[in-house]
Enzyme design. Sequence first.
Site, PDB file in Angstrom:
ATOM      1  N   GLY A  53       4.501   2.460  10.048  1.00 31.51           N
ATOM      2  CA  GLY A  53       3.411   3.277  10.580  1.00 31.51           C
ATOM      3  C   GLY A  53       2.247   2.439  11.069  1.00 31.51           C
ATOM      4  N   ASP A  54       1.931   1.373  10.335  1.00 27.47           N
ATOM      5  CA  ASP A  54       0.861   0.458  10.752  1.00 27.47           C
ATOM      6  C   ASP A  54       1.246  -0.241  12.050  1.00 27.47           C
ATOM      7  OD1 ASP A  54      -0.231   1.137   8.234  1.00 27.47           O
ATOM      8  OD2 ASP A  54       0.844  -0.531   7.291  1.00 27.47           O
TER       9      ASP A  54
END
Length: 300
Positions: free
Chosen positions: A250-251
Amino acid sequence: MIYTITFNPALDYIMVVPSCRSGEVNRTESEKIMAGGKGINVSIVLNNMGVENTALGFISGFTGGAIENILADMNCKTDFIKLDNGFSRINVKIKSDAETEINGQGPDISDGAVKKLYEKLDSLNDGDTLVLAGSIPSSLSDSIYCEIMDYLKDKKLNIVVDATKDLLVNVLKYKPFLVKPNNHEIGEIFGVELKTRSEVVPYAKKMQEMGAKNVLVSMAGEGAVFVGENGEVYESEAPKGKLVNSTGAGDSMVAGFLAGYMEKQDFMYALKMGLSAGSASAFSENLATKEEILNVFKTI
């Protein structure tokens, strides 16, 4: 310039244990140590993509020094505030028949240290991007994200927030440039279960109504949804590949989206770069390299 803030960086100690038995001595098959924390992950992937950025945050003790050294070896630019007490946390991740994580607490952050962070934020210029990502240590106010955004409200910044629950909801009134919940997190906010991209769209629009300019929703194997301030709505399937490690995916999506948007100022292109970066990290043991991201991009 892009800046990221990680309030509670960590050393991630990752151990592969073929069969982990509670109450017995277990031996690893392999192990590695990485610098961790959501903002740091964003900075690493941006750096891998050749996008200049600076990682801000708080470090302490020998573990804080190790975090700084790991990032220096990767040529990541940092401007951490060094605390006088405690040590930066260690997160133990055991990969076995099931995955087990034990996350450390981290050092207390004093009012004086927070003041030093604000002094660094004073140097941000109009047009800069600030990424606020991750949880807040217990020694800080839960409203610290709001306080930072209120402090910076007179600057023309693009502020990105990747957080959960109230931490995310409370910043919407400050009209962040981008928020990136996943489908489970946005579902939790509105008390619904969201499984498909079409189900996500109206709730992403609700987040816009609450103040977010742009909403990017990651959905793991289901792909992603983007609802833009210009009224555009984009949905995309996830690229095909073998899931190796979901940590940091997600990052990586945040980093890829920002890199793509900075390159072409085009939301569709930014979404494709975000998906490519997130998927490339998920398909790799480590956070994705530029080559891995571009290889995935070709398949979308």
